[in-house]
Scaffold this motif. Structure first.
Motif, PDB file in Angstrom:
ATOM      1  N   TYR A   1       0.818  -1.198   0.000  1.00 46.44           N
ATOM      2  CA  TYR A   1       0.000   0.000   0.000  1.00 46.44           C
ATOM      3  C   TYR A   1       0.860   1.259   0.000  1.00 46.44           C
ATOM      4  CZ  TYR A   1      -3.322   3.524   1.383  1.00 46.44           C
ATOM      5  OH  TYR A   1      -4.082   4.638   1.418  1.00 46.44           O
ATOM      6  N   GLY A   2       1.966   1.239   0.691  1.00 44.65           N
ATOM      7  CA  GLY A   2       2.853   2.401   0.739  1.00 44.65           C
ATOM      8  C   GLY A   2       3.457   2.728  -0.606  1.00 44.65           C
ATOM      9  N   GLU A   3       3.669   1.727  -1.426  1.00 46.12           N
ATOM     10  CA  GLU A   3       4.240   1.951  -2.747  1.00 46.12           C
ATOM     11  C   GLU A   3       3.200   2.474  -3.735  1.00 46.12           C
ATOM     12  OE1 GLU A   3       7.484   1.633  -3.234  1.00 46.12           O
ATOM     13  OE2 GLU A   3       7.666   1.020  -1.145  1.00 46.12           O
ATOM     14  N   VAL A   4       1.955   2.138  -3.511  1.00 48.73           N
ATOM     15  CA  VAL A   4       0.898   2.491  -4.453  1.00 48.73           C
ATOM     16  C   VAL A   4       0.231   3.813  -4.086  1.00 48.73           C
ATOM     17  CG1 VAL A   4      -1.299   1.720  -5.398  1.00 48.73           C
ATOM     18  CG2 VAL A   4       0.502   0.086  -4.981  1.00 48.73           C
ATOM     19  N   SER A   5       0.143   4.113  -2.804  1.00 49.78           N
ATOM     20  CA  SER A   5      -0.608   5.277  -2.339  1.00 49.78           C
ATOM     21  C   SER A   5       0.074   6.590  -2.707  1.00 49.78           C
ATOM     22  CB  SER A   5      -0.775   5.210  -0.821  1.00 49.78           C
ATOM     23  OG  SER A   5      -1.441   6.352  -0.369  1.00 49.78           O
ATOM     24  N   ARG A   6      -0.746   7.550  -3.095  1.00 46.71           N
ATOM     25  CA  ARG A   6      -0.255   8.892  -3.401  1.00 46.71           C
ATOM     26  C   ARG A   6      -0.683   9.895  -2.340  1.00 46.71           C
ATOM     27  NH1 ARG A   6      -2.707   6.860  -7.683  1.00 46.71           N
ATOM     28  NH2 ARG A   6      -1.440   6.055  -9.343  1.00 46.71           N
TER      29      ARG A   6
ATOM     30  N   GLY B   1      -1.848  11.783   3.753  1.00 45.77           N
ATOM     31  CA  GLY B   1      -2.569  11.424   4.973  1.00 45.77           C
ATOM     32  C   GLY B   1      -2.677   9.920   5.150  1.00 45.77           C
ATOM     33  N   ALA B   2      -2.893   9.207   4.058  1.00 41.77           N
ATOM     34  CA  ALA B   2      -2.985   7.752   4.123  1.00 41.77           C
ATOM     35  C   ALA B   2      -1.632   7.137   4.474  1.00 41.77           C
ATOM     36  CB  ALA B   2      -3.490   7.195   2.798  1.00 41.77           C
TER      37      ALA B   2
ATOM     38  N   ILE C   1       1.456   5.283  11.384  1.00 40.24           N
ATOM     39  CA  ILE C   1       0.899   5.230  12.734  1.00 40.24           C
ATOM     40  C   ILE C   1       0.424   3.813  13.046  1.00 40.24           C
ATOM     41  CG2 ILE C   1      -1.029   6.013  14.178  1.00 40.24           C
ATOM     42  CD1 ILE C   1      -0.719   8.753  12.793  1.00 40.24           C
ATOM     43  N   ASN C   2      -0.240   3.156  12.089  1.00 39.18           N
ATOM     44  CA  ASN C   2      -0.685   1.778  12.280  1.00 39.18           C
ATOM     45  C   ASN C   2       0.488   0.837  12.520  1.00 39.18           C
ATOM     46  OD1 ASN C   2      -3.468   1.880  12.227  1.00 39.18           O
ATOM     47  ND2 ASN C   2      -3.567   1.753  10.013  1.00 39.18           N
TER      48      ASN C   2
ATOM     49  N   PHE D   1      -6.938   2.183   0.632  1.00 39.80           N
ATOM     50  CA  PHE D   1      -6.515   1.973  -0.748  1.00 39.80           C
ATOM     51  C   PHE D   1      -7.715   1.930  -1.678  1.00 39.80           C
ATOM     52  CE2 PHE D   1      -5.845  -0.910  -4.298  1.00 39.80           C
ATOM     53  CZ  PHE D   1      -4.872  -0.203  -4.984  1.00 39.80           C
ATOM     54  N   LEU D   2      -8.766   1.206  -1.284  1.00 37.48           N
ATOM     55  CA  LEU D   2      -9.958   1.136  -2.137  1.00 37.48           C
ATOM     56  C   LEU D   2     -10.599   2.512  -2.311  1.00 37.48           C
ATOM     57  CD1 LEU D   2     -11.732  -2.192  -1.174  1.00 37.48           C
ATOM     58  CD2 LEU D   2     -10.614  -1.608  -3.315  1.00 37.48           C
TER      59      LEU D   2
END
Length: 140
Positions: free
Chosen positions: A3-8, A11-12, A18-19, A62-63
């Protein structure tokens, strides 16, 4: 970590960090609180529940990001969509089972939970296979 590689979204990504921090702290605190007994004698249901909740939150983020992007027009050919869908179905389906797992006795209810978890695992892998097949056709 996918998810870290895909997210732009910044905040996410912050929520992901944090998670990750909360999960690591909960592993350390659970290890000290329960000690050796948890890892050798009985099932520790705290960490899998926290992990499943955090993974589910990240998958929903992500969704959300995927639905707001232009990639939604071609969702069938996105392997990220299918992997996320499969993982979300699995983790949201097994979360209630994991919560009550340590309270169950070996017997009929335990076998039923085992069968439900196997069915969810098969469903998750079917999503992976569909995503792999659909995205494979995109390259040709």
């Amino acid at each position: 970590m996918m998810y870290g590689e895909v997210s732009r979204d910044v905040g996410a990504r912050l929520l992901r960090d944090i998670n990750l921090f909360i999960f690591n702290v909960s592993v350390i605190l659970t290890s000290f609180y329960f000690g050796r007994v948890v890892f050798l004698d009985k099932f520790n249901n705290v960490l899998p529940v926290i992990g499943a909740l955090q993974i589910s939150v990240l998958l929903m983020l992500f969704l959300r990001e995927f639905l707001l992007s232009e990639e939604i027009l071609n969702y069938k050919r996105s392997i990220y969509f299918w992997i996320t869908t499969g993982l979300l179905l699995y983790y949201l389906g097994t979360l209630p089972l994991t919560v009550f797992f340590s309270f169950m006795k070996v017997g009929g209810s335990f076998v039923l939970v085992y069968k439900v978890q196997n069915a969810l695992t098969i469903l998750m892998h079917i999503c992976f296979i569909i995503g792999g097949l659909w995205s494979w056709n995109k390259d040709k």
